[in-house]
Design a protein around this motif. Structure first.
Motif, short mmCIF file in Angstrom:
data_model
loop_
_atom_site.label_atom_id
_atom_site.label_comp_id
_atom_site.label_asym_id
_atom_site.label_seq_id
_atom_site.Cartn_x
_atom_site.Cartn_y
_atom_site.Cartn_z
N THR A 64 0.85 -1.10 0.06
CA THR A 64 -0.08 0.02 -0.09
C THR A 64 0.86 1.23 -0.11
N LEU A 65 2.14 1.22 0.62
CA LEU A 65 3.07 2.22 0.60
C LEU A 65 3.31 2.77 -0.71
N ARG A 66 3.83 1.56 -1.21
CA ARG A 66 4.16 1.72 -2.84
C ARG A 66 3.19 2.46 -3.72
N HIS A 67 1.83 2.21 -3.50
CA HIS A 67 0.72 2.42 -4.11
C HIS A 67 0.53 3.99 -3.89
N LEU A 68 0.82 4.25 -2.61
CA LEU A 68 0.38 5.53 -2.43
C LEU A 68 1.79 6.70 -2.84
N VAL A 69 2.86 6.22 -2.92
CA VAL A 69 4.05 6.80 -3.71
C VAL A 69 3.63 6.93 -4.99
N THR A 70 3.25 5.85 -5.71
CA THR A 70 2.89 6.07 -7.09
C THR A 70 1.91 7.13 -7.38
N LEU A 71 0.86 7.15 -6.38
CA LEU A 71 -0.09 8.34 -6.66
C LEU A 71 0.45 9.63 -6.23
N ASP A 72 1.40 9.57 -5.37
CA ASP A 72 2.24 11.00 -4.98
C ASP A 72 2.86 11.32 -6.35
N ASP A 73 3.71 10.45 -6.84
CA ASP A 73 4.41 10.77 -8.10
C ASP A 73 3.64 11.33 -9.17
N ALA A 74 2.14 10.70 -9.36
CA ALA A 74 1.43 10.86 -10.20
C ALA A 74 0.81 12.44 -10.19
N GLY A 75 0.71 13.05 -9.17
CA GLY A 75 0.51 14.10 -8.73
C GLY A 75 -0.63 14.33 -7.78
N ALA A 76 -1.13 13.29 -7.19
CA ALA A 76 -2.12 13.33 -6.33
C ALA A 76 -1.56 13.84 -4.92
N SER A 77 -2.65 14.11 -3.97
CA SER A 77 -2.41 14.55 -2.54
C SER A 77 -2.76 13.37 -1.74
N VAL A 78 -1.84 13.07 -1.16
CA VAL A 78 -2.32 11.59 -0.22
C VAL A 78 -2.62 12.31 1.27
N VAL A 79 -3.78 12.41 1.81
CA VAL A 79 -4.08 12.77 2.90
C VAL A 79 -4.65 11.51 3.86
N PRO A 80 -3.64 11.27 4.79
CA PRO A 80 -4.12 10.12 5.80
C PRO A 80 -5.05 10.54 6.70
N ALA A 81 -5.91 9.86 7.11
CA ALA A 81 -7.33 10.22 7.82
C ALA A 81 -6.68 10.45 9.33
N SER A 82 -5.62 11.19 9.63
CA SER A 82 -5.08 11.16 11.11
C SER A 82 -5.53 12.60 11.79
N PRO A 83 -6.44 12.35 12.69
CA PRO A 83 -6.84 13.58 13.29
C PRO A 83 -5.77 14.34 14.34
N ALA A 84 -5.97 15.65 14.35
CA ALA A 84 -4.91 16.24 15.21
C ALA A 84 -5.52 16.93 16.39
N PHE A 85 -4.73 17.12 17.38
CA PHE A 85 -5.51 17.77 18.62
C PHE A 85 -5.09 19.17 19.14
N TYR A 86 -4.06 19.58 18.28
CA TYR A 86 -3.95 21.04 18.77
C TYR A 86 -5.02 22.21 18.21
N ALA A 87 -6.07 21.50 17.68
CA ALA A 87 -7.33 22.57 17.44
C ALA A 87 -8.25 22.49 18.43
N GLY A 88 -8.07 21.88 19.71
CA GLY A 88 -8.97 21.97 20.81
C GLY A 88 -10.04 21.01 20.65
N ALA A 89 -10.03 19.90 20.30
CA ALA A 89 -11.05 19.10 19.92
C ALA A 89 -11.92 18.63 21.38
N THR A 90 -13.25 18.87 21.38
CA THR A 90 -13.87 18.37 22.53
C THR A 90 -14.86 17.46 22.49
#
Length: 211
Positions: A146-172
């Protein structure tokens, strides 16, 4: 939408696109319908897609109904099996494409150019036309293939955005975490939104709570 877990992410992105005044061509893969049914209890049916979509988008990430008001006038639905649909052709005008959530199977299909359904075909068209493609992959852990497939998409110009929430925005609330991921997807696509509190260079800003 492809078949990964994470239907609240897709709902948040759809609502924000419509709030930004964007028109949406919606493709819901067969696998994603099973995920939607499992995560929400909603059956997404081609013949009743508008009613099913309204019921789904009106819910919050916690499943509470009637949390959001939605207007679907700017949504056009295409069956995933319709390979003659508008988005299957490069001459069909779009600003780009968002795959939210993106399963590893969907990522592989796009990376390999399989075009086995409308979602994969539309993604291939988006890449060949040089339009923005944003892939919100939702899987853990990620194996080498899967990582190689994601690199292929990145090389093709796609933006890979993992569904990774962050906490600095003050989520409640769970909705805050979902909206952060949705907002980052929209950032990658250049769509304005107000889904999360942006970093302002102030340490401790995420700990501020409304009284």
């Amino acid at each position: 939408m492809s078949g990964a877990s994470g239907t609240p992410y897709a709902a948040a992105v759809l609502r924000a696109l419509l709030a930004a005044g964007e028109s949406v061509d919606l493709v819901v893969s067969r696998a994603s319908r099973l995920t939607l049914l499992d995560e929400t209890g909603i059956s997404f049916r081609d013949a009743h897609w508008r009613d099913d979509l309204r019921e789904w988008l009106s819910r919050g990430a916690d499943g509470k109904p009637d949390t959001f008001a939605v207007d679907l006038d700017a949504v056009r639905h295409w069956s995933a099996g319709d390979l003659a649909a508008g988005p299957s052709s490069g001459s069909y005008p779009t600003k780009g494409m968002l795959i939210v959530p993106a399963s590893t199977a969907g990522v592989a299909g796009v990376a390999l150019g399989l075009s086995k359904d409308l979602l994969q075909r539309a993604a291939s068209v988006t890449l060949k036309e040089g339009r923005p493609l944003v892939v919100a992959v939702r899987e853990t852990p990620l194996n080498g293939q899967t990582l190689r497939h994601l690199v292929t998409l990145d090389d093709a110009g796609a933006s890979v955005v993992p569904a990774s929430p962050a906490f600095y925005a003050g989520a409640t609330h769970i909705q805050d975490l979902v909206d952060f991921v949705a907002g980052r997807v929209l950032d990658a696509a250049g769509v304005p939104h107000r889904l999360y509190r942006r970093w302002q260079g102030e340490l401790g800003g995420g700990s501020h709570r409304a009284g």
